[in-house]
Scaffold this active site. Structure first.
Site, short mmCIF file in Angstrom:
data_model
loop_
_atom_site.label_atom_id
_atom_site.label_comp_id
_atom_site.label_asym_id
_atom_site.label_seq_id
_atom_site.Cartn_x
_atom_site.Cartn_y
_atom_site.Cartn_z
N HIS A 153 0.83 -1.20 0.00
CA HIS A 153 0.00 0.00 0.00
C HIS A 153 0.86 1.26 0.00
O HIS A 153 0.49 2.27 -0.60
CB HIS A 153 -0.93 0.00 1.22
CG HIS A 153 -2.20 -0.75 1.00
ND1 HIS A 153 -3.44 -0.15 0.94
CD2 HIS A 153 -2.43 -2.08 0.81
CE1 HIS A 153 -4.37 -1.07 0.74
NE2 HIS A 153 -3.78 -2.25 0.65
N PRO A 198 -5.51 -1.36 -5.62
CA PRO A 198 -6.44 -2.47 -5.89
C PRO A 198 -6.96 -3.08 -4.60
O PRO A 198 -6.20 -3.32 -3.66
CB PRO A 198 -5.56 -3.46 -6.66
CG PRO A 198 -4.51 -2.63 -7.30
CD PRO A 198 -4.21 -1.53 -6.31
N ASP A 240 -5.45 -18.28 1.81
CA ASP A 240 -5.10 -19.59 1.28
C ASP A 240 -5.90 -20.63 2.07
O ASP A 240 -5.66 -20.83 3.26
CB ASP A 240 -3.60 -19.83 1.43
CG ASP A 240 -3.13 -21.18 0.89
OD1 ASP A 240 -3.97 -22.08 0.73
OD2 ASP A 240 -1.93 -21.34 0.65
N GLY A 250 4.94 5.98 -4.56
CA GLY A 250 6.18 5.23 -4.43
C GLY A 250 6.47 4.86 -2.98
O GLY A 250 5.72 5.18 -2.06
N HIS A 281 -0.62 -13.93 -1.15
CA HIS A 281 -1.84 -14.43 -0.53
C HIS A 281 -1.72 -15.90 -0.13
O HIS A 281 -2.69 -16.51 0.29
CB HIS A 281 -3.03 -14.24 -1.47
CG HIS A 281 -3.41 -12.80 -1.67
ND1 HIS A 281 -4.35 -12.39 -2.58
CD2 HIS A 281 -2.94 -11.67 -1.07
CE1 HIS A 281 -4.46 -11.07 -2.54
NE2 HIS A 281 -3.62 -10.61 -1.63
N THR A 282 -0.53 -16.46 -0.24
CA THR A 282 -0.28 -17.79 0.29
C THR A 282 -0.35 -17.79 1.82
O THR A 282 -0.50 -18.84 2.44
CB THR A 282 1.10 -18.31 -0.16
OG1 THR A 282 1.30 -19.63 0.36
CG2 THR A 282 2.24 -17.43 0.33
N THR A 299 -3.22 -24.21 2.95
CA THR A 299 -2.02 -24.12 3.79
C THR A 299 -1.79 -22.67 4.20
O THR A 299 -0.81 -22.05 3.78
CB THR A 299 -0.78 -24.68 3.06
OG1 THR A 299 -0.56 -23.92 1.86
CG2 THR A 299 -0.95 -26.14 2.71
#
Length: 357
Positions: free
Chosen positions: A103, A195, A274, A109, A225-226, A277
């Protein structure tokens, strides 16, 4: 041959990944599913090879790996020790720092503008409501100021802390060049540009390109997002009113949909990004997309769009490539539009406020 696949062979540079790299073992499944992987998931898989972490990577005019070697030689030691303390208390803070870093870099930047805490700042925006990790950076900054006063920027601390947190949960290590300045401007409405999981792939690609990142970076960085969680409020539309008539998103696996409906009755609850896992840094995130188990709309769209689906398939079956490329893409993210000029920014003494002197 798919033109995206052909393009990958042309653009991606061949390197040999070190056979000594180690990867975390699979964690137990938090969502039980009877669907086993089949050769179907391999269809369209692209053998990916990726550039080295320093290859063609812009570090800005004044970023350097040795920037603090004399002025604050124990900087990385301070950051590492503090993070170990925080992660021992709360393992989920690693994913929160990755999101906080994204973010920050996504708006103006990597200048720590997300950390500024005043009326009308990015931090106060609705899009920033669920961001966490501010207190971690404050804690590290306070310790750094004791040892190296008015020397280390909050932007550099956030970037390095994100790297160390990633490593501590089983992700890759990448070298962080230093010398970023802290921005003086933070505007709430600009935070709405980040996003939020409801966009289409075209919007995501265009956003990443505006930051100097490409489609590969988009798919790889989505792999963060794992680990981590999302508020149920962000997916309730998919579950209960996707089409405006009370129906669910048809792209969600039926068994997974039933699980989510039970889990997310209330928008204030949280659910793992996830499903299989959630505490392991691995490629299960991509395998989940192949099984229609992407939590966010933008996650699942990566597998249905022809520009990104070959990459999802390839990464799902090549964990070594994902592991390596995640470090490359995170290094690129950390160097987006950095401030390095003498008059471009400050070295804040408190990450929450612009210097008063």
């Amino acid at each position: 041959m798919n033109p995206i696949v052909s393009l990958l062979f042309v653009l991606l540079v061949v390197v040999q990944l070190s056979p000594t790299l180690s990867y975390p073992a699979d964690d137990h499944h938090h969502y039980d599913d009877d669907n086993n992987e089949s050769p179907e998931h391999w269809k369209g898989a692209t053998p990916l090879t990726v550039p080295t972490i320093l290859e063609n990577l812009p570090f800005g005019d004044f970023l350097s790996f040795s920037h603090y070697h004399r002025s604050c030689p124990d900087l990385e030691g301070i950051i590492n020790r503090k993070l170990k303390q925080w992660l021992k208390q709360d393992y989920t803070i690693a994913a929160s720092l990755m999101r906080l870093h994204f973010h920050d870099c996504a708006i103006r930047g990597c200048d720590a503008s997300i950390l500024l805490n005043h009326e009308g700042s990015e931090r106060t925006a609705l899009a920033s409501k669920t961001l966490r990790g501010f207190e971690v950076i404050d804690d590290i900054k306070a310790e750094v100021e004791k040892k190296c006063p008015k020397t280390v920027s909050c932007a550099d601390i956030l970037t390095a802390a994100t790297r160390d947190a990633t490593v501590m949960v089983g992700g890759p290590y990448w070298m962080v060049p230093y010398g970023r300045k802290d921005g003086r401007v933070s505007i709430a409405k600009e935070a709405e540009w980040v996003p939020m999981g409801h966009e289409n792939i075209t919007a995501l690609v265009e956003f990443f390109q505006s930051q100097g990142l490409n489609v590969l970076d988009l798919v790889v960085l989505s792999g963060a997002h794992t680990i981590g969680r999302s508020s149920c409020a962000s997916i309730q539309n998919r579950l209960f009113n996707f089409d405006g008539y009370g129906n669910s998103d048809p792209s969600i696996d039926e068994k997974y949909l039933n699980f989510l409906k039970r889990k997310c009755r209330w928008g204030s609850d949280y659910v793992d990004l996830d499903a299989t896992t959630p505490k392991t840094f691995d490629t299960a995130y991509y395998s989940n997309l192949q099984r229609k188990m992407g939590l966010l709309k933008t996650d699942q769209l990566l597998y249905s769009d022809t520009r990104t689906s070959p990459l999802v398939t390839a990464l799902a079956h090549q964990p070594a490539v994902f592991y390596h490329q995640f470090g490359v893409s995170m290094a690129k993210l950390g160097n987006v539009q950095v401030l390095t000029g003498q008059d471009e920014g400050d070295i804040r003494t408190n990450c929450n406020f612009v210097n008063s002197y």
